[in-house]
Enzyme design. Structure first.
Site, PDB file in Angstrom:
ATOM      1  N   PHE A 242       0.814  -1.219   0.000  1.00 12.04           N
ATOM      2  CA  PHE A 242       0.000   0.000   0.000  1.00 12.04           C
ATOM      3  C   PHE A 242       0.844   1.265   0.000  1.00 12.04           C
ATOM      4  O   PHE A 242       0.377   2.323   0.415  1.00 12.04           O
ATOM      5  CB  PHE A 242      -0.972  -0.012   1.197  1.00 12.04           C
ATOM      6  N   THR A 470      -1.889  -8.621  -5.344  1.00 14.82           N
ATOM      7  CA  THR A 470      -2.867  -8.023  -6.243  1.00 14.82           C
ATOM      8  C   THR A 470      -3.180  -8.893  -7.445  1.00 14.82           C
ATOM      9  O   THR A 470      -4.250  -8.765  -8.032  1.00 14.82           O
ATOM     10  CB  THR A 470      -2.319  -6.688  -6.751  1.00 14.82           C
ATOM     11  N   LEU A 632      -7.704  -6.616 -16.876  1.00 12.47           N
ATOM     12  CA  LEU A 632      -6.937  -7.770 -17.359  1.00 12.47           C
ATOM     13  C   LEU A 632      -7.457  -9.083 -16.791  1.00 12.47           C
ATOM     14  O   LEU A 632      -7.287 -10.132 -17.405  1.00 12.47           O
ATOM     15  CB  LEU A 632      -5.455  -7.590 -17.005  1.00 12.47           C
ATOM     16  N   ASN A 633      -8.029  -9.018 -15.603  1.00 10.67           N
ATOM     17  CA  ASN A 633      -8.545 -10.238 -14.990  1.00 10.67           C
ATOM     18  C   ASN A 633      -9.793  -9.861 -14.201  1.00 10.67           C
ATOM     19  O   ASN A 633      -9.721  -9.098 -13.232  1.00 10.67           O
ATOM     20  CB  ASN A 633      -7.482 -10.855 -14.072  1.00 10.67           C
ATOM     21  N   LYS A 703      -5.309   0.775 -17.558  1.00 17.05           N
ATOM     22  CA  LYS A 703      -4.938   2.049 -16.938  1.00 17.05           C
ATOM     23  C   LYS A 703      -4.390   1.891 -15.521  1.00 17.05           C
ATOM     24  O   LYS A 703      -3.843   2.842 -14.977  1.00 17.05           O
ATOM     25  CB  LYS A 703      -6.162   2.969 -16.881  1.00 17.05           C
ATOM     26  N   GLY A 706      -4.750  -0.162  -9.000  1.00 21.19           N
ATOM     27  CA  GLY A 706      -4.269  -0.347  -7.622  1.00 21.19           C
ATOM     28  C   GLY A 706      -4.805   0.673  -6.653  1.00 21.19           C
ATOM     29  O   GLY A 706      -4.964   0.391  -5.471  1.00 21.19           O
ATOM     30  N   GLU A 707      -5.063   1.873  -7.137  1.00 18.72           N
ATOM     31  CA  GLU A 707      -5.340   2.953  -6.191  1.00 18.72           C
ATOM     32  C   GLU A 707      -6.696   3.620  -6.362  1.00 18.72           C
ATOM     33  O   GLU A 707      -7.241   4.159  -5.407  1.00 18.72           O
ATOM     34  CB  GLU A 707      -4.200   3.965  -6.243  1.00 18.72           C
TER      35      GLU A 707
HETATM   36 MO1  MOS Z   1       1.187   3.071  -3.998  1.00 16.96          MO
HETATM   37  S1  MOS Z   1       0.677   4.277  -2.397  1.00 16.96           S
HETATM   38  O1  MOS Z   1       2.033   4.118  -4.999  1.00 16.96           O
HETATM   39  O2  MOS Z   1       2.079   1.790  -3.376  1.00 16.96           O
END
Ligand code: MOS
Length: 740
Positions: A242, A470, A632-633, A703, A706-707
């Site tokens: 994170f 992830t 992608l998944n 794109k 993750g965030e």
């Molecule tokens: Mo993220 S906060 O760029 O691991």
């Protein structure tokens, strides 16, 4: 040659799933080495001052204790241990026992190494340290009088000004200003930070829990003043990061220093409390937002001024106002970022650094303005929809935010909402519906991968990337299988070894967008080599075919015109003994980043149920509709977005690191008192990813997800709480005391 489309996008189960649930997946601290020793950190107990005395002699006599390392006897490092400070992506000022100065409570001041972990901990507990304290800055409220600008914000300007927001506000029909605050949060991945350092002569191997294997070796090598190639870093699994594992922190180097001194491998694992301070946090932010609009809700001016805390050791800025520069069309926009120095460990990247906190302030302010204008909050956002990026003036590579609002509202049933606060009830329970926009930039860095045909006929693809839990293993396997025309089970993807072809930090939501194209390019290059070898070989049934007429499908090389002309890739390899079929390729961004603005977008809808007597807020439903390029998944992608949304709920209602202002120590540095949602706290979660084809962002069309999942969620929940109760909480988290 185009990749096939068999796997990418499908809901493929995790490649590493079985290894994880059966306990075979080895995390950094789970490696064992001959002669391994165990280290325990000793952290400062004052927030500022000097160490007057550390007496290690008594502890050295304790059973099993091998070393007490402090500034008395620590190896002297070049440049005071700061040789790697400032190195990308974020070389930190580390605490490496080079002097007696204490900068914050919880700073490493000694390391005790013993035969067993218990002996090391016992020694660390017994180590007597005396300090000469000095005044410490701990109170943000008081210290903010000395706020100052950081050097840069994500390498760009600290402040921005478009038009004249002050002049544009004066005649506006509606004006609104408020201050929003967000607390210090700590990342708390399930797997704590952990390092094993093992020297063999002048070569160092590190098993480290990290988001950036290449960065670990570079930082440690620079800090020791040794060649980067003499450090190898391994990290096969990362149990969450994170952002906290995007930088190399003091314990990594301290483990290597102790291992060098002892000439034995040293394992150093942070305990949960040690995760609160020396390995980064989300900073406290105070954000002042001013909006002005005409009677139709067209934004005349936006001002967003951010203050966030940093440490006395170095600057780190939360980029909360970046979102305000790009999210809405408005001719008059001013933003600024300022830092407030405190005697605390330095803050760092925390999932959607900037966007998570900034979208809370901006999106709640917009809701407040919508009420003032008596306008639906979606309508207000649509009236200020940015067709091109207002900050850079560039067109978006793709933007589905309008569809996200429309479809999200439909799925949620937004049209049924009575906007009056307190108007929707279920018996005594107050119901609130709120919404907000979500956004996060699309990033990409150069990355490399190798692809090799193994003697058993399988494809091996490697890149020095990371899987934070992830799904990197899985999506890269899918990408490689499609590029090669192999079934999934014939593909093996490996990561987490700094000796593999280079890959960037798994941060900034960029791994899929950076490593994916490298994996695809390397695999396509290998496929071309394999086909070229077959058609050039007299013994092949494909001899002298035009390579363009040969495909690989279901793991077979075959003629497109005549499927009876086919052979196994292994046959090609078998006829060329001693030859390896391998391709190593680098993939990097082109000029598209200068031609387009690239962002993911989404619309968040929240339903809360509030007990009016007790002020308890339950989130009964969270709905996210996203435009994030290609997913992608479908399975791991949904999980990742869901994880972000749950963290958004956590930010809205639960998380806060409580600082004791007398001593500068976090009083809830454990998972009993630092609250995060458990399953019972999470209601219905609805996630829709729109079909968005973006041919500009990168060859994979992804794109990054993750965030974005955390962005907008805290605002949507805060807006829902207002709708339920008529109470506007501008200070996170929304705990029950703020509602009764
Ligand atoms: Mo993220 S906060 O760029 O691991």
């Amino acid at each position: 040659m185009n990749p096939s489309q068999a796997y990418v996008g499908q809901a493929v189960s995790r490649e590493d799933g079985i290894a994880k649930v059966t306990g075979q997946a080895r995390y950094a601290a789970e490696f064992t080495l001959p002669n391994l020793t165990h280290a325990a950190l000793v952290l400062s107990t004052v927030a500022s001052g000097r160490i007057s005395r550390i007496d290690g002699a008594a502890v050295e006599q304790m059973p099993g204790v091998l070393l007490v390392m402090s500034f008395n006897n620590a190896p002297t490092l070049p440049e005071g241990g700061h040789a790697a400070a400032g190195a990308p992506p974020s070389g930190r000022i580390l605490s490496l026992l080079q002097d007696d100065v204490v900068h914050y409570n919880g700073e490493p001041v000694a390391v005790v190494v013993a035969q067993t972990l218990e002996q090391a901990r016992a020694g660390a507990d017994q180590l007597k340290i005396s300090y000469v304290g000095a005044p410490a800055a701990l109170d943000f409220e008081r210290a903010k009088a000395q706020a100052y600008p950081p050097k840069a914000i994500m390498g760009g300007p600290v402040d921005s000004l478009r038009g004249d927001p002050v002049a544009a506000s004066a005649p506006a029909a509606a004006r609104f200003s408020a201050v929003y605050t967000t607390p210090i949060q700590h990342h708390n991945p399930m797997e704590p930070h952990a390092t094993i350092a093992h020297w063999e002569g002048s070569r160092l191997t590190l098993y480290d829990s990290t988001q950036f294997v290449a960065g670990v070796g570079k930082t440690v090598a620079k800090t020791f003043g040794i060649p980067p190639q003499s450090v190898r870093t391994l990290c096969l699994y990362t149990g969450g990061g994170f952002g906290s594992k995007g930088s190399v922190w003091s314990h990594v180097v301290l483990a290597a220093m102790a291992a060098q001194k002892l000439n034995r491998p040293v394992k150093l694992v942070l305990d949960r409390t040690q995760m609160f301070g020396m390995v980064g946090s989300r900073p406290h932010t105070e954000q002042s937002v001013s909006l002005a609009a005409d009677a139709d809700g067209r934004l005349a001016a936006i001002q967003h001024r951010v203050q966030s805390h940093t440490s006395v050791m170095e600057d780190w800025a939360e980029t909360s106002a970046l979102v305000t520069r790009t999210l809405y069309a408005c001719d008059n926009v001013a933003t600024s970022h300022r830092l407030v120095k405190l005697n605390l460990g330095v803050p760092t990247f925390t999932r959607a650094p900037g966007e998570a906190t900034g979208s809370f302030a901006l999106e709640v302010a917009l809701d407040e303005l919508a009420y003032q204008l008596k306008l639906d909050p979606i309508e207000l956002r649509l009236r200020n929809y940015a067709q091109t990026d207002p900050d850079s003036g560039r067109p978006f590579s793709s933007k589905s935010l309008r569809e996200c609002y429309v479809q999200g509202a439909q799925r949620f049933g937004w049209a049924e909402r009575n906007p009056d606060p307190g108007s929707m009830r279920d018996g005594e329970t107050l119901i609130g519906w709120g919404m907000a926009s979500a956004t996060y930039p699309t990033r990409r860095s150069p990355a490399s991968a190798s692809a090799r045909l193994l003697p058993d006929g399988r494809l091996l693809v490697r890149s020095a990337s990371q899987d934070l839990g992830t799904g990197t293993y899985t999506i890269m396997t899918q990408i490689a299988a499609d590029a090669m025309g192999f079934p999934l089970e014939s593909v093996r993807f490996e990561l987490g070894d700094s000796r593999f072809p280079a890959a960037p930090v798994s941060g900034g939501s960029q791994s899929a967008a950076s490593v994916g194209p490298a994996v695809q390019a390397a695999t396509l290059a290998l496929r071309a080599k394999l086909i070229a070898a077959a058609v050039a070989d007299r013994a092949s049934p494909l001899f002298q075919l035009d390579p363009a007429q040969v495909e690989i499908t279901g793991g077979w090389l075959q003629s497109r015109g005549d499927a009876s002309l086919r052979e196994a890739p292994l046959a090609v390899l078998a006829r060329a003994p001693g030859q390896t079929l391998e391709a190593v390729t680098e993939a990097k961004p082109g000029d598209e980043q200068g031609r387009f603005a690239m962002h993911s977008f989404g619309a968040i809808f929240a339903e809360v149920r509030v007990d009016p007597a007790l002020g308890v807020v339950r989130v009964s439903k969270l709905s996210g509709t996203y435009g994030v390029g290609r997913l992608l998944n479908a399975k791991t992608g949904r999980s990742q977005l869901m994880g972000g949304m749950v963290w958004g709920q956590s930010m809205a209602l639960l998380e806060r690191s409580d600082l004791d202002l007398r001593y500068g120590r976090y009083v809830n540095g454990n998972l009993g008192e630092y609250h995060v949602p458990v399953n019972a706290d999470v209601g219905e979660i609805d996630i829709v990813v729109l079909d968005e084809h973006d041919t500009e962002v990168n060859p994979i069309g992804a794109k990054g997800i993750g965030e974005i999942g955390i962005t907008g969620v805290a605002a949507a929940i805060a807006n829902a709480v207002y709708h339920a109760t008529g109470r506007r909480v501008r200070d996170l988290p929304i705990t029950l005391d703020k509602l009764i």
